[in-house]
Design a protein around this motif. Structure first.
Motif, PDB file in Angstrom:
ATOM      1  N   PRO A   1       0.832  -1.214   0.000  1.00 46.11           N
ATOM      2  CA  PRO A   1       0.000   0.000   0.000  1.00 46.11           C
ATOM      3  C   PRO A   1       0.863   1.259   0.000  1.00 46.11           C
ATOM      4  O   PRO A   1       1.944   1.274   0.592  1.00 46.11           O
ATOM      5  CB  PRO A   1      -0.802  -0.125   1.304  1.00 46.11           C
ATOM      6  CG  PRO A   1       0.007  -1.017   2.177  1.00 46.11           C
ATOM      7  CD  PRO A   1       0.698  -1.979   1.261  1.00 46.11           C
ATOM      8  N   ASP A   2       0.394   2.314  -0.680  1.00 45.35           N
ATOM      9  CA  ASP A   2       1.176   3.552  -0.698  1.00 45.35           C
ATOM     10  C   ASP A   2       0.883   4.429   0.514  1.00 45.35           C
ATOM     11  O   ASP A   2       1.525   5.454   0.722  1.00 45.35           O
ATOM     12  CB  ASP A   2       0.947   4.331  -1.999  1.00 45.35           C
ATOM     13  CG  ASP A   2      -0.525   4.636  -2.263  1.00 45.35           C
ATOM     14  OD1 ASP A   2      -1.354   4.417  -1.343  1.00 45.35           O
ATOM     15  OD2 ASP A   2      -0.844   5.083  -3.375  1.00 45.35           O
ATOM     16  N   HIS A   3      -0.120   4.025   1.321  1.00 45.59           N
ATOM     17  CA  HIS A   3      -0.364   4.720   2.587  1.00 45.59           C
ATOM     18  C   HIS A   3      -1.117   3.773   3.520  1.00 45.59           C
ATOM     19  O   HIS A   3      -1.684   2.764   3.087  1.00 45.59           O
ATOM     20  CB  HIS A   3      -1.146   6.027   2.375  1.00 45.59           C
ATOM     21  CG  HIS A   3      -2.499   5.819   1.765  1.00 45.59           C
ATOM     22  ND1 HIS A   3      -2.704   5.819   0.402  1.00 45.59           N
ATOM     23  CD2 HIS A   3      -3.728   5.592   2.320  1.00 45.59           C
ATOM     24  CE1 HIS A   3      -3.989   5.619   0.146  1.00 45.59           C
ATOM     25  NE2 HIS A   3      -4.631   5.474   1.297  1.00 45.59           N
ATOM     26  N   ASP A   4      -1.098   4.092   4.811  1.00 44.76           N
ATOM     27  CA  ASP A   4      -1.798   3.275   5.802  1.00 44.76           C
ATOM     28  C   ASP A   4      -3.286   3.620   5.821  1.00 44.76           C
ATOM     29  O   ASP A   4      -3.684   4.739   5.472  1.00 44.76           O
ATOM     30  CB  ASP A   4      -1.209   3.506   7.194  1.00 44.76           C
ATOM     31  CG  ASP A   4       0.257   3.130   7.277  1.00 44.76           C
ATOM     32  OD1 ASP A   4       0.748   2.470   6.343  1.00 44.76           O
ATOM     33  OD2 ASP A   4       0.914   3.516   8.274  1.00 44.76           O
ATOM     34  N   GLY A   5      -4.093   2.662   6.241  1.00 36.43           N
ATOM     35  CA  GLY A   5      -5.527   2.926   6.337  1.00 36.43           C
ATOM     36  C   GLY A   5      -6.332   1.641   6.357  1.00 36.43           C
ATOM     37  O   GLY A   5      -5.816   0.570   6.683  1.00 36.43           O
TER      38      GLY A   5
END
Length: 411
Positions: A331-335
């Motif tokens: 993933p390119d960011h957490d969430g």
């Protein structure tokens, strides 16, 4: 005729299903011994016999296997890698007790200790990065000063790049030392940190069965400070001399570590000194490596491993015809992973597999190790350039949404 059983010490979220399916194909009855069988979804899906037992306790495993042997013929025992690879070592000890084919438990134990491994390789003249062992912050700082920055800090025992980080300056060194020595990293024994030279160069790895080099691949990693794979390709584009050089060093590793039974995976960096050994793993690498070897060489490493475990010849003829590449999805960011769809990607000609490791609604958070992966895409074709183009097109075709975690002010 008594049922021939294959005992699996613990399981594996990605390779476990392939092991039980291959065992059944070979006419074996797989039985999993686990401290928590419920964590492996494939056991119920495949109707695999699973027994709750403390897999950290060799005596408990011996008692369970003794009980099982009254109703079935135990043909072999093997274990899966965990965060500290202890299940592999325990399985080797169990094989020794039951007089079954298996690796030398002492060799396995030493190999799984990265400091002991480094010592044995260095004594045998195998090229390795410069290294020091530290148990506290003062020793880490002193070792790094002796070696000059940047250095890599890693737990002396562990796998999957957990706790491994490149420290480029004194602040990063102090930060990661505090992380390793604090309560964030799980230690099963007293903390022991390997301070290691940062060997720079192209990454390669060799897959061995017994004392035969089966395949050599190459990989790209995401940028430091962590060591997370981005893409893996088999076979590696090597000329005959380069291939021989890596193969020769691989066999030297086996001799130095007294391995040479079953599977071994060896990681290298090709530096100015040639291939430098980063790590020797006495096991099959995880997903998607075995799939790539099968597509590129026609070799089923899991089939070969089980054959060796039950005392048969692995029978792994190679027929290289394709280049196989896997792109590991990070993933390119957490969430929160709201949804993900690989239908369009899977329909592309040349794509062999699109697999996701997490379900919608799952939190995803980058940790700088193997747990960052949320899936992979594999493609194969006769051409390296074409395979790369197929993989990229497939990755671009994946649809999904990750909703960032709310910030403090949004809560």
């Amino acid at each position: 005729m008594a049922t021939r059983a294959l005992i699996l010490v613990e399981g594996h979220p990605r390779l476990g299903l392939q092991y039980v399916q291959t065992a059944k194909r070979l006419g074996l009855h797989p039985i999993t011994l686990s401290a928590d069988p419920a964590q492996y979804d494939y056991l119920s899906a495949e109707n695999v016999e699973a027994i709750h037992v403390d897999t950290d306790n060799l005596d408990s495993l011996i008692r369970e296997c003794t009980r099982l042997s009254s109703s079935c013929d135990i043909a072999g025992v093997t274990g899966f890698s965990r965060a500290d690879e202890s299940a592999c070592v325990t399985a080797a000890k169990l094989c020794r007790y039951l007089n079954l084919p298996g690796p030398n438990p002492t060799s396995m134990e030493r190999c799984c200790d990265k400091f002991a491994q480094r010592q044995l390789l260095a004594r045998a003249g195998v090229p390795v990065p410069a290294y020091r062992l530290a148990s506290n912050a003062t020793e880490v700082e002193r070792s790094a000063a002796e070696m000059t920055l940047p250095v890599i800090l890693k737990p002396a025992v562990g796998s999957g790049s957990c706790g491994v980080r490149l420290c480029r300056n004194v602040d990063e060194l102090a930060e990661h030392t505090a992380y390793l020595l604090g309560n964030k990293h799980l230690w099963r024994s007293s903390p022991r940190i390997l301070v290691e030279e940062f060997a720079q160069g192209l990454y390669y790895e060799a897959d061995i069965m017994g004392d035969e080099v089966i395949s050599i691949g190459t990989a790209e990693l995401w940028p430091p400070p962590h060591f997370v794979f981005r893409e893996v390709t088999y076979p590696a584009p090597l000329n005959d001399n380069e291939y021989k050089c890596i193969a020769d060093v691989s066999l030297a590793c086996l001799r130095a570590l007294d391995l040479g039974w079953g599977p071994t995976n060896i990681e290298f960096r090709w530096t100015k000194r040639g291939p430098v050994v980063i790590e020797v793993n006495p096991r099959i690498p995880g997903t998607p490596w075995p799939e790539l070897v099968r597509l590129a060489y026609g070799v089923d490493l899991i089939y070969g491993h089980i054959k060796v475990v039950i005392g048969d010849e692995p029978d792994l003829p190679r027929r290289q015809s394709h280049t196989a590449t896997a792109r590991l999805l990070v993933p390119d960011h957490d969430g929160i992973l709201d949804w993900i769809d690989g239908t369009r990607a899977a329909a592309i000609s040349g794509v062999a597999e699109v697999k996701f490791y997490v379900e919608p609604g799952t939190p995803v958070a980058r940790k700088g190790n193997y747990r960052d992966y949320i899936g992979h895409v594999i493609a194969a074709s006769p051409s390296c350039a074409r395979t790369e183009a197929i993989v990229q097109r497939a990755v671009d075709s994946i649809d999904g949404l990750i909703t960032p975690f709310p910030t403090l002010g949004e809560q």
